[in-house]
Design an enzyme around this catalytic site. Sequence first.
Site, PDB file in Angstrom:
ATOM      1  N   CYS A  74      72.228  40.135  28.442  1.00  0.00           N
ATOM      2  CA  CYS A  74      72.213  40.392  26.999  1.00  0.00           C
ATOM      3  C   CYS A  74      73.299  39.523  26.371  1.00  0.00           C
ATOM      4  O   CYS A  74      74.472  39.645  26.731  1.00  0.00           O
ATOM      5  CB  CYS A  74      72.486  41.871  26.743  1.00  0.00           C
ATOM      6  SG  CYS A  74      72.703  42.320  25.006  1.00  0.00           S
ATOM      7  N   CYS A 183      69.224  35.147  22.363  1.00  0.00           N
ATOM      8  CA  CYS A 183      68.978  36.556  22.686  1.00  0.00           C
ATOM      9  C   CYS A 183      67.962  36.572  23.813  1.00  0.00           C
ATOM     10  O   CYS A 183      66.957  35.844  23.745  1.00  0.00           O
ATOM     11  CB  CYS A 183      68.449  37.301  21.462  1.00  0.00           C
ATOM     12  SG  CYS A 183      67.896  38.998  21.825  1.00  0.00           S
TER      13      CYS A 183
END
Length: 258
Positions: A74, A183
């Site tokens: 992440c 992302c």
Amino acid sequence: MEDNRPIGIFDSGIGGTSIWSAIHQLLPNEKTIYLADSKNAPYGQKSKEEIIALSIKNTELLLEMNCKIIVVACNTATTNAIQELRSKFKVPLIGIEPAIKPAATHSKTQIIGILATQGTLNSELFNKSTAKFKNIKIIEQVGHGLVQLIENGEINSKEMTRLLHSYIDPMVAANIDYLVLGCSHYPYLIPQIKTMLPSNIIIIDSGEAVARQTQNILVEKLGLSNESDIEPIFYTNTNPKVLKEILNNKCKVLQINF
């Protein structure tokens, strides 16, 4: 030295499965455990303190599952919490950051775009990374709403297409030649994004680089590897339907509370 303990991977939801896929492809004999913290997605809209607390919770759970190395799949968690995680835990931790360097290094127009969460773009680590490239114009775009749509299984929805055009069209007009996906959810949007980009614009994500770094830490620095073929396990704290679908219903997905 063989070590059959698993590689642990966590993300704010299903997006980090793009990182898992790259790791599994490079290291197919390694057992993997994946945590999808979809209940708390997206991390990108949370405070730094919240992101650190969630990242610690996920790391502790993976350590309880006896993981030998942990991948923070992440961008928001990496850029906001990796330093705290490394100071708190002894296990090797691998983070994921937007791949600014290869884009900035190879850009011919000296203009690159980055699509990322607010949490990543606001982070101190991201700003340190971009500050190194003073001759490159970096167009930052927050991907408002994209993670939520992906988590809801609406990757190919009209709303997704509308949002992507609103984010990407201005960067194309600004003459970028690289688009960095900041992302781990966003690689699932690449097929759509490609239809919106001229052929000269190159898309970069971090999946392969993270997989290579995982292999490097395991084999070269720890001397640890596993030669047995063990089925990966995926855990989610919400309805597992979308996670199963994104894995093509080929992997074991369990819903647990964490």
